[in-house]
Design a protein around this motif. Structure first.
Motif, PDB file in Angstrom:
ATOM      1  N   GLU A  80       0.829  -1.204   0.000  1.00  0.00           N
ATOM      2  CA  GLU A  80       0.000   0.000   0.000  1.00  0.00           C
ATOM      3  C   GLU A  80       0.866   1.258   0.000  1.00  0.00           C
ATOM      4  O   GLU A  80       0.528   2.255  -0.651  1.00  0.00           O
ATOM      5  CB  GLU A  80      -0.925   0.020   1.214  1.00  0.00           C
ATOM      6  CG  GLU A  80      -1.999  -1.043   1.199  1.00  0.00           C
ATOM      7  CD  GLU A  80      -2.732  -1.085   2.524  1.00  0.00           C
ATOM      8  OE1 GLU A  80      -3.753  -0.388   2.643  1.00  0.00           O
ATOM      9  OE2 GLU A  80      -2.261  -1.801   3.439  1.00  0.00           O
ATOM     10  N   ALA A  81       1.967   1.204   0.742  1.00  0.00           N
ATOM     11  CA  ALA A  81       2.885   2.347   0.785  1.00  0.00           C
ATOM     12  C   ALA A  81       3.459   2.625  -0.593  1.00  0.00           C
ATOM     13  O   ALA A  81       3.537   3.783  -1.020  1.00  0.00           O
ATOM     14  CB  ALA A  81       4.011   2.084   1.791  1.00  0.00           C
ATOM     15  N   ARG A  82       3.838   1.592  -1.304  1.00  0.00           N
ATOM     16  CA  ARG A  82       4.402   1.769  -2.654  1.00  0.00           C
ATOM     17  C   ARG A  82       3.348   2.314  -3.617  1.00  0.00           C
ATOM     18  O   ARG A  82       3.668   3.143  -4.475  1.00  0.00           O
ATOM     19  CB  ARG A  82       4.982   0.459  -3.164  1.00  0.00           C
ATOM     20  CG  ARG A  82       6.129  -0.025  -2.306  1.00  0.00           C
ATOM     21  CD  ARG A  82       7.379  -0.258  -3.123  1.00  0.00           C
ATOM     22  NE  ARG A  82       8.458  -0.738  -2.271  1.00  0.00           N
ATOM     23  CZ  ARG A  82       9.441   0.027  -1.818  1.00  0.00           C
ATOM     24  NH1 ARG A  82       9.488   1.287  -2.142  1.00  0.00           N
ATOM     25  NH2 ARG A  82      10.385  -0.474  -1.054  1.00  0.00           N
ATOM     26  N   GLU A  83       2.103   1.870  -3.466  1.00  0.00           N
ATOM     27  CA  GLU A  83       1.018   2.411  -4.311  1.00  0.00           C
ATOM     28  C   GLU A  83       0.826   3.902  -4.034  1.00  0.00           C
ATOM     29  O   GLU A  83       0.677   4.696  -4.974  1.00  0.00           O
ATOM     30  CB  GLU A  83      -0.293   1.668  -4.041  1.00  0.00           C
ATOM     31  CG  GLU A  83      -0.343   0.266  -4.596  1.00  0.00           C
ATOM     32  CD  GLU A  83      -1.615  -0.463  -4.202  1.00  0.00           C
ATOM     33  OE1 GLU A  83      -2.626   0.195  -3.854  1.00  0.00           O
ATOM     34  OE2 GLU A  83      -1.606  -1.708  -4.239  1.00  0.00           O
ATOM     35  N   ALA A  84       0.832   4.265  -2.766  1.00  0.00           N
ATOM     36  CA  ALA A  84       0.686   5.684  -2.411  1.00  0.00           C
ATOM     37  C   ALA A  84       1.873   6.486  -2.934  1.00  0.00           C
ATOM     38  O   ALA A  84       1.705   7.604  -3.435  1.00  0.00           O
ATOM     39  CB  ALA A  84       0.540   5.846  -0.898  1.00  0.00           C
ATOM     40  N   ALA A  85       3.070   5.917  -2.840  1.00  0.00           N
ATOM     41  CA  ALA A  85       4.266   6.597  -3.355  1.00  0.00           C
ATOM     42  C   ALA A  85       4.171   6.785  -4.867  1.00  0.00           C
ATOM     43  O   ALA A  85       4.545   7.840  -5.391  1.00  0.00           O
ATOM     44  CB  ALA A  85       5.519   5.805  -2.990  1.00  0.00           C
ATOM     45  N   ALA A  86       3.658   5.785  -5.552  1.00  0.00           N
ATOM     46  CA  ALA A  86       3.491   5.898  -7.008  1.00  0.00           C
ATOM     47  C   ALA A  86       2.505   7.016  -7.342  1.00  0.00           C
ATOM     48  O   ALA A  86       2.706   7.766  -8.309  1.00  0.00           O
ATOM     49  CB  ALA A  86       3.012   4.571  -7.591  1.00  0.00           C
ATOM     50  N   ARG A  87       1.468   7.160  -6.528  1.00  0.00           N
ATOM     51  CA  ARG A  87       0.493   8.243  -6.734  1.00  0.00           C
ATOM     52  C   ARG A  87       1.173   9.599  -6.543  1.00  0.00           C
ATOM     53  O   ARG A  87       0.937  10.539  -7.301  1.00  0.00           O
ATOM     54  CB  ARG A  87      -0.680   8.075  -5.763  1.00  0.00           C
ATOM     55  CG  ARG A  87      -1.743   9.106  -5.907  1.00  0.00           C
ATOM     56  CD  ARG A  87      -2.628   8.836  -7.091  1.00  0.00           C
ATOM     57  NE  ARG A  87      -3.695   9.827  -7.122  1.00  0.00           N
ATOM     58  CZ  ARG A  87      -4.100  10.433  -8.215  1.00  0.00           C
ATOM     59  NH1 ARG A  87      -3.583  10.129  -9.383  1.00  0.00           N
ATOM     60  NH2 ARG A  87      -5.054  11.317  -8.168  1.00  0.00           N
ATOM     61  N   VAL A  88       2.036   9.686  -5.545  1.00  0.00           N
ATOM     62  CA  VAL A  88       2.783  10.929  -5.309  1.00  0.00           C
ATOM     63  C   VAL A  88       3.611  11.256  -6.547  1.00  0.00           C
ATOM     64  O   VAL A  88       3.600  12.393  -7.036  1.00  0.00           O
ATOM     65  CB  VAL A  88       3.698  10.816  -4.066  1.00  0.00           C
ATOM     66  CG1 VAL A  88       4.621  12.026  -3.955  1.00  0.00           C
ATOM     67  CG2 VAL A  88       2.869  10.656  -2.809  1.00  0.00           C
ATOM     68  N   ARG A  89       4.317  10.270  -7.065  1.00  0.00           N
ATOM     69  CA  ARG A  89       5.183  10.483  -8.244  1.00  0.00           C
ATOM     70  C   ARG A  89       4.365  10.893  -9.469  1.00  0.00           C
ATOM     71  O   ARG A  89       4.833  11.694 -10.280  1.00  0.00           O
ATOM     72  CB  ARG A  89       5.992   9.229  -8.562  1.00  0.00           C
ATOM     73  CG  ARG A  89       7.056   8.937  -7.549  1.00  0.00           C
ATOM     74  CD  ARG A  89       8.266   9.801  -7.823  1.00  0.00           C
ATOM     75  NE  ARG A  89       9.311   9.487  -6.869  1.00  0.00           N
ATOM     76  CZ  ARG A  89      10.108  10.380  -6.351  1.00  0.00           C
ATOM     77  NH1 ARG A  89      10.015  11.639  -6.686  1.00  0.00           N
ATOM     78  NH2 ARG A  89      11.037  10.027  -5.492  1.00  0.00           N
ATOM     79  N   THR A  90       3.153  10.361  -9.578  1.00  0.00           N
ATOM     80  CA  THR A  90       2.279  10.751 -10.693  1.00  0.00           C
ATOM     81  C   THR A  90       1.855  12.205 -10.556  1.00  0.00           C
ATOM     82  O   THR A  90       1.879  12.962 -11.526  1.00  0.00           O
ATOM     83  CB  THR A  90       1.030   9.840 -10.740  1.00  0.00           C
ATOM     84  OG1 THR A  90       1.467   8.492 -10.959  1.00  0.00           O
ATOM     85  CG2 THR A  90       0.072  10.257 -11.840  1.00  0.00           C
ATOM     86  N   LEU A  91       1.482  12.584  -9.344  1.00  0.00           N
ATOM     87  CA  LEU A  91       1.005  13.945  -9.096  1.00  0.00           C
ATOM     88  C   LEU A  91       2.132  14.963  -9.056  1.00  0.00           C
ATOM     89  O   LEU A  91       1.939  16.127  -9.418  1.00  0.00           O
ATOM     90  CB  LEU A  91       0.228  13.996  -7.775  1.00  0.00           C
ATOM     91  CG  LEU A  91      -1.083  13.225  -7.753  1.00  0.00           C
ATOM     92  CD1 LEU A  91      -1.629  13.145  -6.336  1.00  0.00           C
ATOM     93  CD2 LEU A  91      -2.100  13.878  -8.683  1.00  0.00           C
TER      94      LEU A  91
END
Length: 122
Positions: A80-91
């Protein structure tokens, strides 16, 4: 809230929870410090819940996803942390961990926040 950056976490949490109760529609910028205060105080589950509350209302705010990623990482919820981090990188493709926590007066608070962000893969 300045109380967060000064390391007066319990006072900050009380003040920011009161603020949220009085204005449940506050901006992400006004409420993100509560998630940061929870995180810094070691209340990682509360940090996740608050960042999810902010993210549900303001899904395009990278900061709430970053706090969520760090808190999830500290809870050992790596996927879940990696998914949230990926969202950060997208934004925010230019997200820089070292720019986080620079307002803290206590170096250990900055270090804790940056550690969580790195654990999450940021």
């Amino acid at each position: 809230s300045a109380l967060v950056w000064l390391g007066r976490l319990e006072e900050a949490i009380v003040a920011l929870e009161t603020s949220r109760r009085l204005d449940p529609n506050a901006s992400a910028a006004m409420m993100t410090p509560l998630a940061v205060a929870y995180y810094t105080a070691g209340r990682f589950a509360d940090a996740v819940a608050e960042s999810e509350r902010i993210g549900a209302r303001y899904p395009h705010v990278a900061d709430s996803h970053a706090i969520r990623a760090a808190a999830l990482a500290q809870l050992g919820r790596e996927a879940e942390a990696r998914e949230a981090a990926a969202r950060v990188r997208t934004l925010n493709p230019l997200f820089v961990v070292e720019q986080w926590g620079t307002r803290f007066s206590a170096p250990e608070h900055k270090a804790r926040l940056q550690e969580g962000l790195r654990k999450a893969g940021l």
